[in-house]
Design a protein around this motif. Structure first.
Motif, PDB file in Angstrom:
ATOM      1  N   PRO A   3       0.822  -1.225   0.000  1.00  0.00           N
ATOM      2  CA  PRO A   3       0.000   0.000   0.000  1.00  0.00           C
ATOM      3  C   PRO A   3       0.847   1.262   0.000  1.00  0.00           C
ATOM      4  O   PRO A   3       0.480   2.261  -0.615  1.00  0.00           O
ATOM      5  N   THR A   6       1.935   1.941  -3.534  1.00  0.00           N
ATOM      6  CA  THR A   6       0.805   2.411  -4.357  1.00  0.00           C
ATOM      7  C   THR A   6       0.542   3.887  -4.078  1.00  0.00           C
ATOM      8  O   THR A   6       0.405   4.700  -4.996  1.00  0.00           O
ATOM      9  N   ALA A   7       0.471   4.208  -2.759  1.00  0.00           N
ATOM     10  CA  ALA A   7       0.194   5.598  -2.389  1.00  0.00           C
ATOM     11  C   ALA A   7       1.246   6.520  -2.983  1.00  0.00           C
ATOM     12  O   ALA A   7       0.933   7.559  -3.580  1.00  0.00           O
ATOM     13  N   VAL A  10       0.828   6.753  -6.871  1.00  0.00           N
ATOM     14  CA  VAL A  10      -0.361   7.513  -7.304  1.00  0.00           C
ATOM     15  C   VAL A  10      -0.160   8.993  -7.077  1.00  0.00           C
ATOM     16  O   VAL A  10      -0.402   9.815  -7.963  1.00  0.00           O
TER      17      VAL A  10
END
Lengths: 270, 192
Positions: A3, A6-7, A10
């Motif tokens: 995660p 991903t954060a 993005v």
């Protein structure tokens, strides 16, 4: 994918996309601005006094670049600013007469009769509505400092119930001239030595009843002026500064000492 | 349709951004000196808030939810709103100079305005869809404008009064704002 990764990706992608879009937009939507505008604005005093008749220093700079306003439009900046602006615009510097504001009234507390005790808002227009102010003279300084509040340079103070302009601080912008509800502030040449400290249009006998410092239109100054610079029009003496050579005869002859001098101050400052 | 109307009424009166949620107090105090600047700022906020509500709603639904990154909404919205305002400023300067001269000077003030961010965050908190978000953004900004214009009128009245020296400026402005907020609290009795 974790995660955290991903954060990170993005957010980085959002930032990068927006950055590229803004960079592209700044190219596409670039507006050519005249660099002289910024240069002139940097030269102007930046007080936004409005004495030139434009909404502020920025608006005047644009007007000068467009050629609507003369390069000497800023009275507050003085001749130096005028010359520098002319240099930016590639024009010849225009003749510049430095002016200063002068309150044409000498009716201080002890000299002018008072009708009543005014305890309202400290504002000349407000006092004017209350029976024309507390002073008996309908032409004199009301003395509540609307001009002082309007001055962007802090040049006006109230001395004994009459507004007084500090000539060293005054830049001659003329904001106070339009701020005064009685219209008794005038712009005179900076080096003017004598002026008439009264705006009364009443007949001499009447003026005498309410003010000790009022012009009674006796015409002694007019008769004695060697250059014909003084004329008594509409019940009061007026000096034409294009003719006045500052000889001081009017000052000496005036029986009521209405003609005021700055000679003491001038000698001191020299 | 009723829902849309309720959102509008709620955002403008019942939960007015300034008088009930206390968002955007800085521009509220800063730009309410004159009614015409208040109107200019109000229109700029309406313009930006509607667009930013739309943009943030789309980004939230199609980007953040998809990657399970709902917790990043605040930071992403800040970035999006700031860029959007910059973009609008450039766009107006080039293509609509007349509109730019009317609202342009207020745009940089909105870049970091909490009311704009607040509208975006409230939209996702309430789980609103795209259309509802846009309507909410627009009506919240209309409520903001209403508050600004009312307050500019109050301030114009205050200027004519002889206020004790220690209360002049911000203190009396805040007291007046508090009194108007109490009046607006009357709307909270309306249950929507």
């Amino acid at each position: 994918m974790s995660p955290v990764l991903t954060a990170f990706l993005v957010l980085a992608a959002v930032g990068a996309i927006l950055g590229v879009m803004l960079a592209a937009a700044s190219r596409i939507f670039a507006v050519k601005t005249d660099e002289r505008c910024e240069k002139i604005q940097a030269l102007l005093p930046g007080a936004n006094c409005g004495g030139c008749g434009y909404a502020g220093c920025g608006a005047l700079a644009e007007a000068i670049v467009r050629g609507e306003a003369p390069t000497s439009a800023c009275k507050a900046g003085g001749p130096e600013t005028s010359e520098k602006i002319a240099a930016v615009m590639g024009k010849k510097p225009e003749a510049f007469v430095r002016m200063r504001a002068q309150v044409m009234c000498s009716g201080s507390r002890g000299k002018t009769k008072r009708l009543y005790e005014y305890q309202g808002l400290e504002d000349c227009s407000a006092a004017l509505r209350a029976g024309g102010g507390d002073k008996a003279c309908p032409y004199g300084c009301i003395g509540h400092g609307s001009c002082a509040a309007a001055c962007a340079f802090g040049a006006i103070s109230l001395v004994d119930g009459v507004a007084a302009v500090d000539p060293d601080k005054c830049r001659g912008c003329g904001t106070c001239v339009s701020a005064c509800p009685k219209g008794i502030i005038k712009l005179i040449p900076f080096d003017a030595v004598y002026w008439v400290g009264c705006m009364s249009e009443d007949k001499g006998a009447q003026t005498r009843t309410y003010c000790e410092a009022g012009c009674i239109a006796c015409r002694i100054c007019e008769k004695n002026c060697p250059t014909g610079a003084i004329s008594v029009v509409g019940g009061r003496a007026q000096i034409d500064y294009s003719k006045c050579d500052a000889c001081g005869v009017c000052y000496e002859k005036c029986p009521r000492k209405i003609i005021v001098t700055s000679r003491e101050r001038v000698i001191l400052s020299v | 349709m009723t829902k849309i109307l309720l959102i509008m009424l709620g955002a403008i009166l019942v939960e007015n951004f300034i008088f009930s949620r206390f968002f955007g107090i800085c521009p509220f105090l800063g730009v309410s000196e004159k009614p015409d600047t208040a109107v200019g700022m109000g229109f700029a906020v309406m313009f930006v808030m509607t667009l930013s509500s739309a943009a943030t709603s789309l980004v939230y639904d199609y980007l953040l939810v998809r990657f399970d990154l709902e917790y990043l909404s605040t930071i992403v919205f800040i970035v999006i709103i700031a860029s959007l305002v910059q973009f609008i400023e450039m766009f107006l300067k080039k293509l609509l100079p007349s509109l730019y001269s009317a609202v342009g000077i207020y745009l940089p003030l909105i870049t970091t305005n909490c009311a704009v961010l607040g509208a975006a965050l409230l939209n996702i908190e309430e789980g609103r869809g795209f259309l509802e978000s846009v309507v909410f953004g627009f009506s919240a900004a209309a409520g903001f404008t209403l508050a600004l214009v009312i307050f500019a009128g109050v301030r114009a009245r205050m200027r004519e009064n002889n206020i004790p020296k220690s209360f002049r400026g911000s203190p009396i402005a805040l007291i007046a704002a508090g009194l108007i907020a109490m009046a607006f609290a009357g709307f909270s009795g309306i249950s929507l």
